[in-house]
Design a protein around this motif. Structure first.
Motif, PDB file in Angstrom:
ATOM      1  N   TYR A 157     140.357  -0.961  26.567  1.00 22.54           N
ATOM      2  CA  TYR A 157     140.231  -2.018  27.254  1.00 22.54           C
ATOM      3  C   TYR A 157     138.672  -2.448  27.386  1.00 22.54           C
ATOM      4  CZ  TYR A 157     144.703  -1.479  29.276  1.00 22.54           C
ATOM      5  OH  TYR A 157     145.966  -0.953  29.580  1.00 22.54           O
ATOM      6  N   TYR A 207     136.123  -4.788  29.862  1.00 21.61           N
ATOM      7  CA  TYR A 207     135.759  -5.603  30.986  1.00 21.61           C
ATOM      8  C   TYR A 207     134.453  -6.133  31.000  1.00 21.61           C
ATOM      9  CZ  TYR A 207     140.318  -4.240  32.918  1.00 21.61           C
ATOM     10  OH  TYR A 207     141.599  -4.107  33.548  1.00 21.61           O
ATOM     11  N   GLN A 227     131.246  -7.602  33.993  1.00 15.19           N
ATOM     12  CA  GLN A 227     131.037  -7.534  35.502  1.00 15.19           C
ATOM     13  C   GLN A 227     129.572  -8.548  35.410  1.00 15.19           C
ATOM     14  OE1 GLN A 227     129.836  -4.156  37.810  1.00 15.19           O
ATOM     15  NE2 GLN A 227     130.507  -5.008  39.729  1.00 15.19           N
ATOM     16  N   SER A 242     127.093  -9.030  41.063  1.00 16.12           N
ATOM     17  CA  SER A 242     127.592  -8.911  42.299  1.00 16.12           C
ATOM     18  C   SER A 242     129.087  -9.424  42.378  1.00 16.12           C
ATOM     19  CB  SER A 242     126.592  -9.914  43.106  1.00 16.12           C
ATOM     20  OG  SER A 242     125.347  -9.191  43.396  1.00 16.12           O
ATOM     21  N   GLN A 243     129.732  -9.464  41.320  1.00 17.48           N
ATOM     22  CA  GLN A 243     131.129  -9.934  41.301  1.00 17.48           C
ATOM     23  C   GLN A 243     131.892  -8.860  40.984  1.00 17.48           C
ATOM     24  OE1 GLN A 243     131.919 -13.283  39.053  1.00 17.48           O
ATOM     25  NE2 GLN A 243     129.871 -14.385  39.679  1.00 17.48           N
ATOM     26  N   GLY A 244     133.083  -8.877  41.023  1.00 21.26           N
ATOM     27  CA  GLY A 244     134.141  -7.730  40.582  1.00 21.26           C
ATOM     28  C   GLY A 244     134.207  -7.770  39.108  1.00 21.26           C
ATOM     29  N   PRO A 245     134.503  -6.660  38.381  1.00 22.68           N
ATOM     30  CA  PRO A 245     134.837  -6.753  36.866  1.00 22.68           C
ATOM     31  C   PRO A 245     135.913  -7.820  36.465  1.00 22.68           C
ATOM     32  CG  PRO A 245     134.879  -4.374  37.692  1.00 22.68           C
ATOM     33  CD  PRO A 245     134.858  -5.332  39.031  1.00 22.68           C
ATOM     34  N   TYR A 286     138.701  -8.735  33.576  1.00 24.77           N
ATOM     35  CA  TYR A 286     139.306  -8.461  32.467  1.00 24.77           C
ATOM     36  C   TYR A 286     138.938  -9.276  31.193  1.00 24.77           C
ATOM     37  CZ  TYR A 286     143.379  -7.984  29.214  1.00 24.77           C
ATOM     38  OH  TYR A 286     144.084  -7.865  28.081  1.00 24.77           O
ATOM     39  N   TYR A 297     131.932  -3.397  29.774  1.00 17.59           N
ATOM     40  CA  TYR A 297     132.654  -1.958  29.814  1.00 17.59           C
ATOM     41  C   TYR A 297     133.639  -1.904  28.768  1.00 17.59           C
ATOM     42  CZ  TYR A 297     130.048  -1.523  34.313  1.00 17.59           C
ATOM     43  OH  TYR A 297     129.389  -1.778  35.391  1.00 17.59           O
ATOM     44  N   LEU A 350     141.359   3.234  35.985  1.00 21.54           N
ATOM     45  CA  LEU A 350     140.413   2.891  35.047  1.00 21.54           C
ATOM     46  C   LEU A 350     139.047   3.584  35.561  1.00 21.54           C
ATOM     47  CD1 LEU A 350     140.996   0.844  33.016  1.00 21.54           C
ATOM     48  CD2 LEU A 350     139.896  -0.903  34.216  1.00 21.54           C
ATOM     49  N   VAL A 351     138.510   4.311  34.732  1.00 22.26           N
ATOM     50  CA  VAL A 351     137.165   5.099  34.972  1.00 22.26           C
ATOM     51  C   VAL A 351     136.212   4.250  34.042  1.00 22.26           C
ATOM     52  CG1 VAL A 351     136.080   7.203  34.639  1.00 22.26           C
ATOM     53  CG2 VAL A 351     138.341   7.261  35.093  1.00 22.26           C
ATOM     54  N   PHE A 352     135.238   3.979  34.749  1.00 22.05           N
ATOM     55  CA  PHE A 352     134.120   2.999  34.006  1.00 22.05           C
ATOM     56  C   PHE A 352     132.948   4.018  33.721  1.00 22.05           C
ATOM     57  CE2 PHE A 352     135.088  -1.385  34.786  1.00 22.05           C
ATOM     58  CZ  PHE A 352     136.115  -1.194  35.523  1.00 22.05           C
ATOM     59  N   GLY A 353     132.527   3.706  32.288  1.00 22.81           N
ATOM     60  CA  GLY A 353     131.136   4.495  32.104  1.00 22.81           C
ATOM     61  C   GLY A 353     130.056   3.454  32.388  1.00 22.81           C
ATOM     62  N   ALA A 354     128.952   3.756  31.610  1.00 22.52           N
ATOM     63  CA  ALA A 354     127.750   2.949  32.244  1.00 22.52           C
ATOM     64  C   ALA A 354     127.548   1.433  31.361  1.00 22.52           C
ATOM     65  CB  ALA A 354     126.426   3.559  31.306  1.00 22.52           C
TER      66      ALA A 354
END
Lengths: 113, 111
Positions: free
Chosen positions: B34, B36, B38, B41-44, B46, B87, B99-103
């Protein structure tokens, strides 16, 4: 595409008060929603999984009594930050699963004075 | 969920293609890739996802290597509004799976 809405987008509160953030899936039903927290210049950190009609599942290190999650309907989950302190100031983001992918709300910025 | 490795930042000239790499060498057979992004200051948001075939939509293309150990997100004609954190996440596509986000990668599109 699917839309997830959060309210409020910004909130400022005094230390010791509680703040409720709402997350709604606007055009689809979501039995599962997720809550994330994001500090400045950091990635999103998953706090908990919100399940409709049952208790939320919290990630390790997240205090369930401080961050109360209620998922009372298929389109609404709420996160309540209880007895907020300045260190709780953060960007809180919810997400809900549509058909195959997760959609995210716009985020709620909490500032605790 | 398998871990992913992305470069911390990249620059791209406006109008050129932005190619964002992602390594996921421990990906399992049932895990999707996947992407995504960002914006500040907004949501991620898709972008795209895929299992093993290359995918394209109105936003981007996703190229997955044959061994599935890496992938590339391509924004064909980057604009200044594409400046964001991107991401790459691998995840089993199962309802309720988190969903686990990395850096992520900070992409800066410059004029």
């Amino acid at each position: 595409g699917a839309v997830v809405s959060q309210h409020p987008s910004r909130v400022i509160c005094k230390s010791g008060t509680s703040v409720k953030i709402e997350c709604r899936s606007l055009d689809f039903q979501a039995t599962t929603m997720f809550w994330y927290r994001q500090f400045p210049k950091q990635s999103l950190m998953l706090m908990a999984t919100s399940n409709e009609g049952s208790k939320a599942t919290y990630e390790q290190g997240v205090e369930k009594d401080k961050f109360l999650i209620n998922h009372a309907s298929l389109t609404l989950s709420t996160l309540t930050v209880t007895s907020a302190h300045p260190e709780d100031s953060s960007f809180y983001i919810c997400s809900a699963m549509g058909t195959g992918e997760l959609f995210f709300g716009e985020g709620s910025r909490l500032t605790v004075l | 969920d398998a871990k992913t490795t992305q470069p911390p930042s990249m620059d791209c000239a406006e109008g050129r293609a932005a190619n964002l790499p992602c390594n996921h060498s421990t990906i399992s057979g049932n895990e999707y890739v996947y992407w995504y992004r960002q914006i500040h200051s907004q949501g991620p948001q898709y972008i795209i996802h895929g299992l093993k075939n290359n995918e394209t939509n109105e936003m981007a293309s996703l190229i997955i290597t044959e061994d599935r150990k890496s992938s590339t997100l391509i924004l064909p004609h980057a604009t200044l509004r594409d400046t964001a954190v991107y991401y790459c996440i691998v995840r089993v596509m199962e309802y309720g799976n988190k969903l686990v986000f990395g850096a992520g990668t900070i992409l800066r599109v410059k004029s």
